[in-house]
Design a protein around this motif. Structure first.
Motif, PDB file in Angstrom:
ATOM      1  N   ASN A 132      63.726 -33.339 -24.957  1.00  0.00           N
ATOM      2  CA  ASN A 132      65.443 -33.988 -25.626  1.00  0.00           C
ATOM      3  C   ASN A 132      66.447 -32.490 -25.168  1.00  0.00           C
ATOM      4  OD1 ASN A 132      67.345 -33.936 -27.262  1.00  0.00           O
ATOM      5  ND2 ASN A 132      65.905 -33.033 -29.149  1.00  0.00           N
ATOM      6  N   VAL A 133      67.066 -33.290 -24.513  1.00  0.00           N
ATOM      7  CA  VAL A 133      68.382 -32.169 -24.083  1.00  0.00           C
ATOM      8  C   VAL A 133      69.755 -31.592 -24.985  1.00  0.00           C
ATOM      9  CG1 VAL A 133      68.325 -33.841 -22.214  1.00  0.00           C
ATOM     10  CG2 VAL A 133      70.009 -34.302 -23.835  1.00  0.00           C
ATOM     11  N   ALA A 134      69.006 -32.037 -26.413  1.00  0.00           N
ATOM     12  CA  ALA A 134      69.966 -31.077 -26.848  1.00  0.00           C
ATOM     13  C   ALA A 134      69.129 -31.016 -28.359  1.00  0.00           C
ATOM     14  CB  ALA A 134      70.873 -32.218 -27.785  1.00  0.00           C
ATOM     15  N   GLU A 135      67.880 -30.258 -27.584  1.00  0.00           N
ATOM     16  CA  GLU A 135      67.237 -29.235 -28.438  1.00  0.00           C
ATOM     17  C   GLU A 135      68.072 -28.063 -28.727  1.00  0.00           C
ATOM     18  OE1 GLU A 135      63.979 -28.052 -30.535  1.00  0.00           O
ATOM     19  OE2 GLU A 135      63.621 -29.518 -29.020  1.00  0.00           O
ATOM     20  N   LEU A 179      77.277 -33.129 -14.718  1.00  0.00           N
ATOM     21  CA  LEU A 179      77.599 -33.990 -15.301  1.00  0.00           C
ATOM     22  C   LEU A 179      77.155 -35.193 -16.486  1.00  0.00           C
ATOM     23  CD1 LEU A 179      81.329 -34.062 -12.739  1.00  0.00           C
ATOM     24  CD2 LEU A 179      80.918 -33.226 -15.654  1.00  0.00           C
ATOM     25  N   ASP A 180      76.403 -35.216 -15.776  1.00  0.00           N
ATOM     26  CA  ASP A 180      75.426 -36.330 -16.812  1.00  0.00           C
ATOM     27  C   ASP A 180      74.911 -35.774 -17.282  1.00  0.00           C
ATOM     28  OD1 ASP A 180      74.534 -39.450 -16.362  1.00  0.00           O
ATOM     29  OD2 ASP A 180      72.134 -37.673 -16.044  1.00  0.00           O
ATOM     30  N   LEU A 181      74.082 -34.718 -16.884  1.00  0.00           N
ATOM     31  CA  LEU A 181      73.123 -34.325 -18.163  1.00  0.00           C
ATOM     32  C   LEU A 181      73.988 -33.377 -19.326  1.00  0.00           C
ATOM     33  CD1 LEU A 181      70.488 -32.736 -19.211  1.00  0.00           C
ATOM     34  CD2 LEU A 181      71.004 -30.668 -17.742  1.00  0.00           C
ATOM     35  N   GLY A 188      74.259 -35.858 -27.807  1.00  0.00           N
ATOM     36  CA  GLY A 188      72.832 -35.283 -28.388  1.00  0.00           C
ATOM     37  C   GLY A 188      73.192 -34.834 -29.370  1.00  0.00           C
ATOM     38  N   SER A 189      74.581 -34.101 -29.291  1.00  0.00           N
ATOM     39  CA  SER A 189      75.117 -33.108 -29.655  1.00  0.00           C
ATOM     40  C   SER A 189      75.449 -33.574 -31.595  1.00  0.00           C
ATOM     41  CB  SER A 189      76.074 -32.323 -28.923  1.00  0.00           C
ATOM     42  OG  SER A 189      75.620 -31.028 -28.505  1.00  0.00           O
ATOM     43  N   ARG A 190      76.223 -34.526 -30.820  1.00  0.00           N
ATOM     44  CA  ARG A 190      77.097 -35.308 -31.762  1.00  0.00           C
ATOM     45  C   ARG A 190      75.673 -35.964 -32.779  1.00  0.00           C
ATOM     46  NH1 ARG A 190      82.059 -36.941 -30.381  1.00  0.00           N
ATOM     47  NH2 ARG A 190      81.517 -37.694 -28.902  1.00  0.00           N
ATOM     48  N   ALA A 191      74.676 -36.425 -32.858  1.00  0.00           N
ATOM     49  CA  ALA A 191      73.840 -36.591 -33.644  1.00  0.00           C
ATOM     50  C   ALA A 191      73.291 -35.920 -34.142  1.00  0.00           C
ATOM     51  CB  ALA A 191      73.096 -37.567 -32.397  1.00  0.00           C
TER      52      ALA A 191
END
Length: 452
Positions: A132-135, A179-181, A188-191
């Motif tokens: 989860n990149v926004a962990e 940039l893609d990541l 993910g931060s928005r969520a």
């Protein structure tokens, strides 16, 4: 429904006496002056709006005081940064959340009610992205939710180690990504903040050292109209290296190439020419000043009198969190100017209170920088406010602006008695309601981190 009654309150129209404030659904539904308290009212001596903390690296709270041993040669920001890198490589997500929660408890106890989290501790200790990149962003959101602190989350794009796209170093492995990541991190931060009342999202290209011009443009586009924060001109060496790369100084380059406007916040902007200072002030962008950290790191002194005279807006932040205090940042800002100019009451207009001048500027500038409603103690505004202890030795028998002068210059955080966010009391008697539980977990985390 919550009702507060303040003997003195700082409203948008100025100080008023016997103010009764009604709270409904997290906002002030009524603000009436000249009203006697009624049974059941929460009575306070002094009530002021909560301040925004526009720049924080929460994880650094865990290393506060650990970089105060002199090395073999002159210590600078650059040697401090190596200590920070080593510390950053140790934390698990659970531990990062615990450290952030401790920092956020202290911010609320100090009179801040919102933080701008300049978040760049993204990946696992080995540098690989989490599944989860926004962990780690979710952990910041969890710490804000746990403590009740309002959050403006600023995920950081950090791609390179120096100007011109130099390869990142091993110590930066938890920060960097393409940039893609980064685009996926932003979503993910928005969520992660979706269910946090009053939360906002921006982006933070780390610095002109860490992004190329194309990277910067891509990051700004991902902000989707939200705040854009960037470190700029904190160090003389940074200015020299930017000149060597581009022929322009950092703030000059941003003014010429990035289209600065009211969405932008330049963090530090310590080293500017007279022309840069005036142009920055006129751009509408906010100066994000972190006076305690700037003093701790030996950065230099921001040209605040010239910036303010040119119409510039500023707010304050706790940055490295070596010491967390709203009053401390404002006091240090003024005292640095006094030392540099050998004058007193530098950042006030003739005849005006310095404390009031600093407070008003930090409230307005910080609110703009964090996309926050800075309505203050007014009907319809978020019910985010700070009660000061009128019995504190520095506040006794003071009225009006003298209360702010006493808080900022003589009392500091000890004068903060209670804090409400969205009408919920999160600090009572100077202590956060979750201080013991949060502090116990923080102590466990530090015991492990310090043992390594």
């Amino acid at each position: 429904m919550t009702v507060l009654h303040a003997a003195q309150a700082l409203t948008p129209t100025g100080w008023q006496s016997d103010v009764r404030l009604t709270v409904a659904e997290g906002r002030f539904s009524g603000v009436e002056a000249g009203r006697a308290p009624e049974p059941g009212d929460a009575r306070v001596a002094v009530l002021v709006p909560g301040l925004p903390n526009l720049h924080s690296h929460a994880f650094q709270r865990g290393m506060a005081g650990l970089a105060e041993r002199r090395g073999a040669s002159a210590d600078t920001f650059w040697t401090w940064r190596e200590t920070m890198y080593r510390f950053a490589l140790r934390m698990s997500p659970d531990e990062a959340e615990a450290v952030a929660a401790q920092a956020y408890v202290e911010m609320l106890e100090a009179g801040f009610t919102r933080v701008g989290e300049f978040h760049y501790l993204h990946h696992a200790p080995d540098g690989r992205a989490y599944a989860n990149v926004a962990e780690m962003a979710e952990r910041i959101a969890a710490a804000a939710s746990r403590t009740g602190l309002r959050l403006t989350l600023l995920p950081v794009l950090y791609r390179w180690s120096n100007f011109g796209g130099a390869a990142p170093t091993e110590g930066q492995r938890r920060f960097v990504g393409d940039l893609d990541l980064f685009a996926r991190m932003v979503e993910g931060s928005r969520a992660a903040i979706r269910d946090l009342p009053g939360a906002a999202l921006g982006v933070a290209p780390h610095s002109l050292r860490a992004v190329t011009p194309d990277d910067l443009s891509a990051a700004v586009a991902l902000a989707a109209g939200g705040p854009v924060h960037i470190h700029a001109a904190e160090q003389v060496r940074e200015v020299e290296e930017c000149l060597a790369w581009s022929g322009a100084r950092p703030v000059q380059w941003l003014l010429d190439e990035a289209g600065l406007d009211a969405r932008w916040c330049l963090i530090h902007a310590t080293h500017m020419t007279t022309d840069e200072t005036a142009r920055f002030a006129k751009s509408g962008a906010v100066a994000g000043l972190c006076p305690v950290t700037e003093a701790s790191l030996g950065d230099g002194v921001f040209p605040a009198p010239d910036f303010v005279a040119a119409g510039g807006r500023y707010g304050v932040g706790t940055d490295s969190n070596v010491l967390i205090g709203a009053a401390d940042e404002l006091r240090q800002l003024e005292y640095a100017q006094r030392l540099a100019r050998r004058e007193r009451n530098v950042l006030a207009s003739p005849g005006a209170s310095t404390g009031r001048s600093l407070f008003d500027a930090a409230l307005a500038g910080g609110s703009r920088a964090l996309a926050a409603d800075g309505g203050g103690l007014a009907a319809g505004a978020p019910a985010d406010c700070v009660a000061l202890d009128g019995a504190d030795p520095a506040l006794i028998e003071r009225r009006g602006d003298a209360l702010l002068d006493g808080w900022i210059f003589a009392a500091g955080s000890r004068a903060v008695d209670a804090v409400w966010v969205a009408g919920r009391r999160v600090v009572a008697g100077g202590r956060h309601v979750a201080r013991e539980a949060v502090g116990a977990r923080y102590a466990q985390v530090l015991a492990r981190l310090m043992a390594e």
